[in-house]
Motif scaffolding. Structure first.
Motif, PDB file in Angstrom:
ATOM      1  N   UNK A   1       0.817  -1.212   0.000  1.00 20.13           N
ATOM      2  CA  UNK A   1       0.000   0.000   0.000  1.00 20.13           C
ATOM      3  C   UNK A   1       0.851   1.262   0.000  1.00 20.13           C
ATOM      4  N   UNK A   2       0.253   2.357  -0.426  1.00 19.35           N
ATOM      5  CA  UNK A   2       0.917   3.665  -0.384  1.00 19.35           C
ATOM      6  C   UNK A   2       0.863   4.267   1.015  1.00 19.35           C
ATOM      7  N   UNK A   3      -0.274   4.119   1.692  1.00 21.79           N
ATOM      8  CA  UNK A   3      -0.488   4.799   2.964  1.00 21.79           C
ATOM      9  C   UNK A   3       0.324   4.167   4.095  1.00 21.79           C
ATOM     10  N   UNK A   4       0.580   4.988   5.107  1.00 18.59           N
ATOM     11  CA  UNK A   4       1.307   4.547   6.296  1.00 18.59           C
ATOM     12  C   UNK A   4       0.458   3.544   7.074  1.00 18.59           C
ATOM     13  N   UNK A   5       1.058   2.927   8.064  1.00 16.77           N
ATOM     14  CA  UNK A   5       0.371   1.946   8.895  1.00 16.77           C
ATOM     15  C   UNK A   5       0.615   2.264  10.364  1.00 16.77           C
ATOM     16  N   UNK A   6      -0.251   1.730  11.203  1.00 18.27           N
ATOM     17  CA  UNK A   6      -0.143   1.878  12.652  1.00 18.27           C
ATOM     18  C   UNK A   6       0.405   0.567  13.204  1.00 18.27           C
ATOM     19  N   UNK A   7       1.703   0.525  13.455  1.00 18.35           N
ATOM     20  CA  UNK A   7       2.356  -0.710  13.897  1.00 18.35           C
ATOM     21  C   UNK A   7       1.740  -1.241  15.187  1.00 18.35           C
ATOM     22  N   UNK A   8       1.443  -0.372  16.134  1.00 16.02           N
ATOM     23  CA  UNK A   8       0.852  -0.805  17.395  1.00 16.02           C
ATOM     24  C   UNK A   8      -0.490  -1.484  17.199  1.00 16.02           C
ATOM     25  N   UNK A   9      -1.336  -0.890  16.365  1.00 12.04           N
ATOM     26  CA  UNK A   9      -2.651  -1.481  16.092  1.00 12.04           C
ATOM     27  C   UNK A   9      -2.505  -2.825  15.402  1.00 12.04           C
ATOM     28  N   UNK A  10      -1.554  -2.937  14.486  1.00 11.99           N
ATOM     29  CA  UNK A  10      -1.337  -4.207  13.784  1.00 11.99           C
ATOM     30  C   UNK A  10      -0.840  -5.290  14.753  1.00 11.99           C
ATOM     31  N   UNK A  11       0.027  -4.912  15.697  1.00  9.94           N
ATOM     32  CA  UNK A  11       0.509  -5.881  16.691  1.00  9.94           C
ATOM     33  C   UNK A  11      -0.623  -6.335  17.603  1.00  9.94           C
ATOM     34  N   UNK A  12      -1.446  -5.406  18.025  1.00  5.89           N
ATOM     35  CA  UNK A  12      -2.589  -5.766  18.878  1.00  5.89           C
ATOM     36  C   UNK A  12      -3.543  -6.703  18.143  1.00  5.89           C
ATOM     37  N   UNK A  13      -3.721  -6.490  16.851  1.00  3.01           N
ATOM     38  CA  UNK A  13      -4.650  -7.304  16.072  1.00  3.01           C
ATOM     39  C   UNK A  13      -4.231  -8.771  16.018  1.00  3.01           C
ATOM     40  N   UNK A  14      -2.925  -9.056  15.923  1.00  2.00           N
ATOM     41  CA  UNK A  14      -2.485 -10.461  15.852  1.00  2.00           C
ATOM     42  C   UNK A  14      -2.431 -11.112  17.235  1.00  2.00           C
ATOM     43  N   UNK A  15      -2.515 -10.313  18.285  1.00  2.00           N
ATOM     44  CA  UNK A  15      -2.404 -10.844  19.651  1.00  2.00           C
ATOM     45  C   UNK A  15      -3.769 -11.130  20.284  1.00  2.00           C
ATOM     46  N   UNK A  16      -4.833 -11.072  19.532  1.00  2.00           N
ATOM     47  CA  UNK A  16      -6.175 -11.256  20.090  1.00  2.00           C
ATOM     48  C   UNK A  16      -6.509 -12.706  20.430  1.00  2.00           C
ATOM     49  N   UNK A  17      -5.814 -13.648  19.858  1.00  2.00           N
ATOM     50  CA  UNK A  17      -6.057 -15.069  20.114  1.00  2.00           C
ATOM     51  C   UNK A  17      -5.442 -15.439  21.463  1.00  2.00           C
ATOM     52  N   UNK A  18      -6.197 -16.064  22.373  1.00  2.00           N
ATOM     53  CA  UNK A  18      -5.635 -16.419  23.680  1.00  2.00           C
ATOM     54  C   UNK A  18      -4.519 -17.462  23.612  1.00  2.00           C
TER      55      UNK A  18
END
Length: 150
Positions: free
Chosen positions: A6-23
Motif C-alpha cells: 500500500x501507499x499509505x502509512x500503517x499503525x504498527x501498534x494497532x497491527x501488533x494488537x490485532x495479531x495478539x487477540x487469540x488467547x
C-alpha cells in the motif's frame, strides 16, 4: 494472515494488537523498517508482489508454529524516517515468533519484487541488491527441518 502492499502509512501498534487477540498467542515479534537518510521511490508489480509475499509467509508457517502474521510493505515516494515495512508474527512461544519474523524479513529483502530508487544529492539511482541481504536469506536454506524453539 494479512498481506498488504500500500501507499499509505500503517499503525504498527494497532497491527501488533490485532495479531495478539487469540488467547493461544504467547509471543508477538515485530520488525518495522524505516527509510534512512535519503528519499526513495518504491515500485512493484501489483498482484505478483502480494503472491510472492504470501509464499514467504507460507514458508515461515511451514517451519515454525505461526498462529498469525501481518506483512505490510509500502510503495511510492517515501521520505527519511517514514515507515516502509512491517512484519508481525504471533506464536505461542517467543522463539518461533522471533525466528519466523526474521526469516520473513530476510526473504522480503531478497525475494519480494520491489525496486527502490534513491534520490541522492548526486541524482537518482536504483538500489542494487546487497550481498549481505543474500547471505542473510541464504542462512535459512541450511535448515531443512523446521527450527522449533521453546
Amino acid at each position: 494472515m494479512k498481506i498488504a502492499v500500500q501507499r499509505q502509512d500503517f499503525d504498527a501498534g494497532a497491527e501488533m494488537r490485532a495479531v495478539a487477540r487469540d488467547p493461544k498467542v504467547g509471543a508477538v515479534a515485530s520488525f518495522v523498517g524505516v527509510v534512512r537518510e535519503v528519499p526513495m521511490a518504491l515500485e512493484h508489480y501489483a498482484g505478483m508482489t502480494e503472491r510472492e509475499i504470501g509464499k514467504i509467509v507460507e514458508q515461515a508457517k511451514s517451519r515454525w508454529r505461526v498462529l498469525d502474521c501481518t506483512v505490510i510493505h509500502r510503495y511510492g515516494e517515501l521520505k527519511p524516517t517514514e515507515q516502509i515495512v512491517l512484519v508481525v508474527v504471533a506464536s505461542a512461544h517467543r522463539g518461533d515468533a522471533f525466528a519466523a519474523c526474521e526469516f520473513i524479513m530476510d526473504y522480503l529483502k531478497t525475494r519480494a519484487p520491489f525496486w527502490k530508487k534513491e534520490q541522492t544529492p548526486g541524482g537518482a539511482r536504483w538500489v542494487e541488491a546487497r550481498a549481505s541481504d543474500d547471505m542473510a536469506a541464504e542462512r535459512w536454506s541450511e535448515f531443512t527441518e523446521p527450527r522449533r524453539f521453546g
